[in-house]
Design a protein around this motif. Structure first.
Motif, PDB file in Angstrom:
ATOM      1  N   ILE A  32      21.510 -65.407  27.475  1.00 39.04           N
ATOM      2  CA  ILE A  32      22.739 -66.157  27.754  1.00 39.04           C
ATOM      3  C   ILE A  32      22.999 -65.724  29.233  1.00 39.04           C
ATOM      4  N   THR A  33      23.130 -64.558  29.567  1.00 43.73           N
ATOM      5  CA  THR A  33      23.810 -64.052  30.670  1.00 43.73           C
ATOM      6  C   THR A  33      22.597 -64.387  31.750  1.00 43.73           C
ATOM      7  N   ASN A  34      21.445 -64.344  31.710  1.00 44.68           N
ATOM      8  CA  ASN A  34      20.274 -64.539  32.337  1.00 44.68           C
ATOM      9  C   ASN A  34      20.278 -66.061  32.788  1.00 44.68           C
ATOM     10  N   SER A  35      20.838 -66.781  31.874  1.00 39.92           N
ATOM     11  CA  SER A  35      20.719 -68.253  32.182  1.00 39.92           C
ATOM     12  C   SER A  35      21.538 -68.561  33.443  1.00 39.92           C
ATOM     13  N   PHE A  36      22.338 -67.686  33.788  1.00 43.65           N
ATOM     14  CA  PHE A  36      23.524 -68.014  34.982  1.00 43.65           C
ATOM     15  C   PHE A  36      22.799 -67.450  36.323  1.00 43.65           C
ATOM     16  N   MET A  37      21.711 -66.984  36.159  1.00 45.94           N
ATOM     17  CA  MET A  37      20.919 -66.400  37.390  1.00 45.94           C
ATOM     18  C   MET A  37      20.428 -67.544  38.209  1.00 45.94           C
ATOM     19  N   GLN A  77      20.384 -74.550  36.582  1.00 47.42           N
ATOM     20  CA  GLN A  77      19.599 -74.680  35.666  1.00 47.42           C
ATOM     21  C   GLN A  77      20.387 -75.618  34.427  1.00 47.42           C
ATOM     22  N   TYR A  78      21.507 -75.409  34.097  1.00 52.34           N
ATOM     23  CA  TYR A  78      22.093 -76.425  33.498  1.00 52.34           C
ATOM     24  C   TYR A  78      22.268 -77.771  33.873  1.00 52.34           C
ATOM     25  N   PHE A  79      22.487 -77.888  35.148  1.00 50.52           N
ATOM     26  CA  PHE A  79      22.781 -79.190  35.767  1.00 50.52           C
ATOM     27  C   PHE A  79      21.271 -79.727  35.686  1.00 50.52           C
ATOM     28  N   THR A  80      20.328 -79.074  35.946  1.00 48.54           N
ATOM     29  CA  THR A  80      19.017 -79.623  36.115  1.00 48.54           C
ATOM     30  C   THR A  80      18.455 -80.151  34.528  1.00 48.54           C
ATOM     31  N   VAL A  81      18.723 -79.146  33.596  1.00 45.69           N
ATOM     32  CA  VAL A  81      18.539 -79.593  32.258  1.00 45.69           C
ATOM     33  C   VAL A  81      19.215 -80.871  31.718  1.00 45.69           C
TER      34      VAL A  81
END
Length: 119
Positions: A32-37, A77-81
């Motif tokens: 979860i924390t690495n998903s914000f990198m 990453q969230y925007f892209t997905v």
């Protein structure tokens, strides 16, 4: 004496459970924390893993630095997905359409069954 032994064994069991909880939750917290990198930070920290995966090797020569807090928080990453990937959106809404009626039906049946068990 017996009371001290019980407190000691309960304390040891609590400590053991806390250690196992920490070990089992760590990959989830790290994910979860690495998903914000940012992409560059992911490449800098985990590039060796991805490089060896494409080479066909199954081992890592260098040490990997696991980071819990990203240097720069990014939502790209969230925007892209979620917005730029129509395949993912199609699969996501397909899952929602399948899951929502099933959960609502189970909730209705379970509440009626619970009422029956109480009476």
């Amino acid at each position: 004496m017996r009371r001290k032994k019980r407190y000691f064994s309960r304390g040891m069991m609590t400590l053991l459970a806390a250690v196992f909880a920490f070990l089992f939750l760590m990959p989830t917290v790290l994910t979860i924390t690495n998903s914000f990198m940012t992409q560059s930070e992911i490449t800098a920290n985990y590039g060796q893993v991805f490089q060896n995966a494409t080479d066909g090797k199954s081992y890592i020569k260098d040490k990997i630095s696991l980071k819990f807090i990203p240097d720069k928080v990014s939502f790209t990453q969230y925007f892209t997905v979620l917005l730029k990937s129509p395949d993912f959106l199609y699969k996501f809404w397909n899952s929602v359409i399948l899951v929502a009626p099933i959960v609502l039906a189970q909730l209705a049946v379970a509440s009626v069954a619970a009422y029956g068990f109480i009476r």
